[in-house]
Design an enzyme around this catalytic site. Sequence first.
Site, mmCIF file in Angstrom:
data_model
loop_
_atom_site.group_PDB
_atom_site.id
_atom_site.type_symbol
_atom_site.label_atom_id
_atom_site.label_comp_id
_atom_site.label_asym_id
_atom_site.label_seq_id
_atom_site.Cartn_x
_atom_site.Cartn_y
_atom_site.Cartn_z
ATOM 1 N N LYS A 278 -89.214 -34.272 122.691
ATOM 2 C CA LYS A 278 -90.168 -33.916 122.828
ATOM 3 C C LYS A 278 -91.071 -34.864 123.571
ATOM 4 C CE LYS A 278 -94.665 -31.400 122.377
ATOM 5 N NZ LYS A 278 -95.511 -30.670 120.871
ATOM 6 N N ASP A 283 -100.837 -33.535 125.629
ATOM 7 C CA ASP A 283 -101.410 -33.051 125.530
ATOM 8 C C ASP A 283 -102.483 -32.007 125.500
ATOM 9 O OD1 ASP A 283 -100.573 -30.068 124.509
ATOM 10 O OD2 ASP A 283 -100.096 -30.524 122.151
ATOM 11 N N LYS A 290 -107.588 -27.898 123.893
ATOM 12 C CA LYS A 290 -108.028 -28.079 122.473
ATOM 13 C C LYS A 290 -109.426 -28.558 122.451
ATOM 14 C CE LYS A 290 -102.864 -30.189 121.475
ATOM 15 N NZ LYS A 290 -102.923 -29.678 120.082
ATOM 16 N N ASP A 301 -97.651 -37.357 122.447
ATOM 17 C CA ASP A 301 -97.219 -36.225 121.632
ATOM 18 C C ASP A 301 -95.443 -36.571 122.480
ATOM 19 O OD1 ASP A 301 -96.713 -33.583 121.387
ATOM 20 O OD2 ASP A 301 -97.575 -32.565 122.228
ATOM 21 N N ARG A 364 -92.184 -26.295 122.407
ATOM 22 C CA ARG A 364 -91.408 -24.936 122.781
ATOM 23 C C ARG A 364 -91.096 -24.813 122.862
ATOM 24 N NH1 ARG A 364 -94.819 -21.663 118.003
ATOM 25 N NH2 ARG A 364 -95.747 -23.666 118.435
HETATM 26 N N1 BES Z 1 -98.332 -31.433 120.185
HETATM 27 C C1 BES Z 1 -99.163 -30.198 119.281
HETATM 28 C C2 BES Z 1 -98.966 -30.126 117.725
HETATM 29 C C3 BES Z 1 -99.791 -31.791 117.095
HETATM 30 C C4 BES Z 1 -101.094 -30.961 116.211
HETATM 31 C C5 BES Z 1 -99.008 -32.196 116.846
HETATM 32 C C6 BES Z 1 -101.584 -32.268 115.886
HETATM 33 C C7 BES Z 1 -99.557 -33.632 115.950
HETATM 34 C C8 BES Z 1 -100.695 -33.674 115.614
HETATM 35 C C9 BES Z 1 -98.488 -28.642 119.642
HETATM 36 O O1 BES Z 1 -98.428 -28.570 120.812
HETATM 37 C C10 BES Z 1 -99.588 -28.269 119.944
HETATM 38 O O2 BES Z 1 -100.876 -27.537 119.562
HETATM 39 N N2 BES Z 1 -99.335 -26.985 118.663
HETATM 40 C C11 BES Z 1 -100.116 -25.729 118.524
HETATM 41 C C12 BES Z 1 -98.667 -24.498 118.290
HETATM 42 C C13 BES Z 1 -99.961 -23.132 117.817
HETATM 43 C C14 BES Z 1 -100.497 -22.753 119.160
HETATM 44 C C15 BES Z 1 -98.866 -21.971 118.192
HETATM 45 C C16 BES Z 1 -100.771 -25.998 116.949
HETATM 46 O O3 BES Z 1 -100.142 -27.067 116.028
HETATM 47 O O4 BES Z 1 -101.602 -26.216 116.812
HETATM 48 ZN ZN ZN Z 2 -97.766 -30.377 122.269
HETATM 49 MN MN MN Z 3 -99.614 -28.432 122.367
#
Ligand code: BES
Ligand code: ZN
Ligand code: MN
Length: 513
Positions: A278, A283, A290, A301, A364
């Site tokens: 990835k 992000d 966020k 990310d 994903r």
């Molecule tokens: N890049 C993030 C995941 C992440 C979060 C990595 C914190 C490292 C630290 C990913 O793209 C994401 O935002 N995932 C979400 C998914 C959810 C919306 C289903 C998450 O984990 O909150």
């Molecule tokens: Zn992400």
């Molecule tokens: Mn994300």
Amino acid sequence: MTDTTIRLSRKKPDTFDGDLLIYTPFLNNKEKIIRGPNVVEQELDDAISIGDFKGKQGDTLLFYPSGSAKKKLNVSRVFIASLGNVEEKNNNKTRELLRKTGGLIATEARKTKSSHLGICLDNLLSSVGEDGVESLVEGILLGDYRFEKYKSKSSKKEKRSFKGIKEIVGFSSGSENNGKIEKGISRAVNSARAACKARDMANEPGNGWTPTSFAVYARELAGKHKMTCTVLGKGGMKRLKMGGLLGVNQGSSEPPKLVILEYKAPKKKADTILFVGKGLTFDSGGVSLKPSAGMQDMKYDMCGGAAALSAMSVVGAEQPDVNVIAIIPATDNMGGSSALKPGDIIKHYGGITSEIVNTDAEGRLILADSLAYGIKRYKPTCVVDLATLTGAVILGLGHHRTGILGNNQGLIDRVIRAGDKSGEPLWQLPLDEEYTEQIESDVADIKNTGGRPAGTITAAAYLQKFVGNTPWVHLDIAGTAWDFTKKSYIPKGPSGIAVRTLVELVRDWKKFS
Ligand code: BES
Ligand code: ZN
Ligand code: MN
């Protein structure tokens, strides 16, 4: 990172005239300190007799040779770093112990601004062998890493400046094993440099490391190691109907790239491994924005992509007997006026449709296109994907283990073994069919989140839809790519996680069946 040169010398260590001479005693099974020929015999005796040095792992002493020692030695400082109890030569515990000792050495070098190091190898070789020298060197190089590119030169004049370790001289009297030691050192240099390069990519801010940077670096590697590089831009993605990658990029003015780097093994009938990493260069969450606290960390990310590409530099250099292909889908995730919205439906490469419930579950989406495309196009024997995919993995495993899931236990076990050997532990999570039900959609084939329960597993279940029967594992490195377990050889910031695990996986690859 510094381009440290490493060489072996058959001279006596007393002749070393650099900044720091390192000596590593250990404890035998009766807790007796085994020192071998020592350069600061008397000083160490004194420290032991008043109880300042017990020879435990992590026990260190710094000496400034004076008196008779000064007459014998040319070096300014002697650093003693004990290995403690060394149980067995070739086991993972010993490897980790040596990497940590290497990290302590790097820390001391920085503290004393020592750029020219000498290491007495004879006692080290007798206790831990060539394999141990490899791990020690790896630890020194990993621990020496700093990212100072954007720091303006400080105005106050420092007496001496330190720009990392310039030279390491290994003193070894025996000649018979020098070939083996050199091979170990070269492996250590390859894997440590690759991990540090991945850290460099990660340390770069979102405006410093872009999808285009991945493409440029992949081309550079291809040129250097005779590998094939293909880069798809938006046009290519549109032709292939990669609705996931294009969808995530929609809200951004930064062009996306799909970067592919191929290594061909010398052997004709070799297996093919596909890495998919990835490469989300920033992000923001997109429209499902966020929270601002900590959002700056989302420049990390792209650590999965960084690991996959960096590992390829070692593949190119060491030429293992297995074909290796790395695919890095790269884009940022922004909320521009044309951005993907919750409720939108996209169509992935290969035709599966997906309802976007949360634009922050973007990883994903870009991996799905890449997995489906990589498997269709290259028919790999097995696939490893790596991603900072879910915050949920941090809740489950903290910052100490990478989450691993997959559809083939044999492959999962291989990756876990490679991780254990590298000091990058993993922990398997289940991937039963029940979890897949959480991502069923009322309006499309699937939806891009499965709600709060088992967030890491439902993310993997999403990916599983795109790999068919090909043996596949998924590594969720969201907890380990930065803020990883505190260790002497892991400086603050991005850890370079998974680079050395991937390298270990392909080194000495045994045919997969
Ligand atoms: N890049 C993030 C995941 C992440 C979060 C990595 C914190 C490292 C630290 C990913 O793209 C994401 O935002 N995932 C979400 C998914 C959810 C919306 C289903 C998450 O984990 O909150
Ligand atoms: Zn992400
Ligand atoms: Mn994300």
